[in-house]
Design an enzyme around this catalytic site. Structure first.
Site, PDB file in Angstrom:
ATOM      1  N   SER A 118       0.850  -1.202   0.000  1.00 11.03           N
ATOM      2  CA  SER A 118       0.000   0.000   0.000  1.00 11.03           C
ATOM      3  C   SER A 118       0.876   1.240   0.000  1.00 11.03           C
ATOM      4  CB  SER A 118      -0.898   0.004   1.233  1.00 11.03           C
ATOM      5  OG  SER A 118      -1.351   1.322   1.458  1.00 11.03           O
ATOM      6  N   HIS A 145      -1.370  -1.407  -4.087  1.00  6.81           N
ATOM      7  CA  HIS A 145      -2.635  -1.004  -3.468  1.00  6.81           C
ATOM      8  C   HIS A 145      -2.615   0.515  -3.258  1.00  6.81           C
ATOM      9  CE1 HIS A 145      -6.165  -1.867  -0.865  1.00  6.81           C
ATOM     10  NE2 HIS A 145      -5.695  -0.905  -0.084  1.00  6.81           N
ATOM     11  N   ASP A 155      -4.644   3.764  -1.794  1.00  7.02           N
ATOM     12  CA  ASP A 155      -5.690   4.128  -0.838  1.00  7.02           C
ATOM     13  C   ASP A 155      -6.179   5.553  -1.065  1.00  7.02           C
ATOM     14  OD1 ASP A 155      -5.986   1.813   0.895  1.00  7.02           O
ATOM     15  OD2 ASP A 155      -3.905   2.180   1.466  1.00  7.02           O
ATOM     16  N   HIS A 196      -8.389   1.336  -3.804  1.00  9.73           N
ATOM     17  CA  HIS A 196      -9.312   1.180  -2.677  1.00  9.73           C
ATOM     18  C   HIS A 196      -9.937   2.538  -2.377  1.00  9.73           C
ATOM     19  CE1 HIS A 196      -9.598   0.075   1.920  1.00  9.73           C
ATOM     20  NE2 HIS A 196     -10.782   0.219   1.364  1.00  9.73           N
ATOM     21  N   MET A 230     -11.959   4.797  -0.272  1.00  2.05           N
ATOM     22  CA  MET A 230     -12.587   5.036   1.033  1.00  2.05           C
ATOM     23  C   MET A 230     -13.238   6.407   0.957  1.00  2.05           C
ATOM     24  SD  MET A 230      -9.525   3.410   3.244  1.00  2.05           S
ATOM     25  CE  MET A 230      -8.448   3.541   1.831  1.00  2.05           C
TER      26      MET A 230
END
Ligand code: DX5
Ligand code: ZN
Length: 222
Positions: free
Chosen positions: A9, A34, A36, A67, A69
């Site tokens: 990440s 990954h 974020d 990802h 959020m």
């Protein structure tokens, strides 16, 4: 079970040398990265937007696992696909029309994932499970890197593994938060195959060395 991957990440990377950090991970054997994305609404932190996804695309050829959020992620799916997201994960808690959002991701040409927070019933993702490329169990409350793994997550991983095996065996089971040399064995044994690791990869011990140690530990227990 589908193949194991450690997904570094970039939240814990050094953004002043992001390209170099990514190349170091890739040279050590990483094929996933990954990314974020946080909006200061769905989670109490603000991170990055499509611009960085595009920069990641130019820096390396790893599979871009994005990802989101963010609240009402459907508003930004197109932007992230255009920026180069290969897979987009949205949170079940963040969108009212989860089924529609999953299909929007697929129609735009990316793979689709759904995440659930530690306090969210797993049942939230079950109706869309047959449509998913990835299901993500958060093993910390999202928002920050370097938090402690929540042990009650293991039972949830086992349950989700049994659903995936029965209903959609090609779906990846990803875990995110607190994955390190101490916890990786238990999550792999519980049935996870995509292991996000931020602070356990991007730290002063060395990105390549950390990545290889995590890979070895994960592969030793399958
Ligand atoms: C947390 C993020 C994670 C984070 C994990 O909200 O979704 O991907 O980078 O960091 P570590 O591996 O340090 O727990
Ligand atoms: Zn994440």
């Amino acid at each position: 079970m589908t193949k194991l991957h450690i997904a570094p990440s970039i939240l814990s990377a050094d953004f002043s040398r992001l390209g170099l950090d990514l190349q170091e991970a890739e040279a050590a054997g990483s094929s996933w990265v990954h990314i974020d994305v946080m909006d200061g609404q769905f989670v109490p932190n603000i991170t990055i937007g499509p611009l960085i996804v595009e920069a990641v695309k130019r820096s390396c050829s790893m599979f871009r696992d994005v990802h989101l959020m963010i609240d009402r992620p459907e508003r930004y799916i197109q932007d992230f696909v255009q920026a180069g997201a290969d897979l987009i994960t949205v949170h079940a808690e963040a969108t009212v029309h989860l089924h529609r959002t999953v299909h929007l991701i697929k129609e735009l040409g990316a793979k689709a994932g759904v995440a659930v927070n530690p306090g969210t019933p797993l049942e939230m993702l079950r109706p869309v499970l047959p449509d998913l490329d990835l299901a993500l169990i958060m093993t910390v409350n999202p928002g920050f890197g370097g938090q402690k793994f929540i042990p009650a997550s293991l039972e949830r991983i086992r349950t989700l593994r049994s659903w995936i095996d029965a209903e959609n065996p090609n779906c990846h089971l990803e875990v995110d938060g607190g994955v390190n040399l101490q916890t990786i064995e238990s999550v792999v044994k519980a049935g996870a195959n995509i292991l996000v690791a931020g602070s356990a990869v991007f730290n002063p011990s060395g990105i390549g060395r950390n990545f290889k140690a995590l890979t070895e530990a994960a592969c030793a227990c399958v």
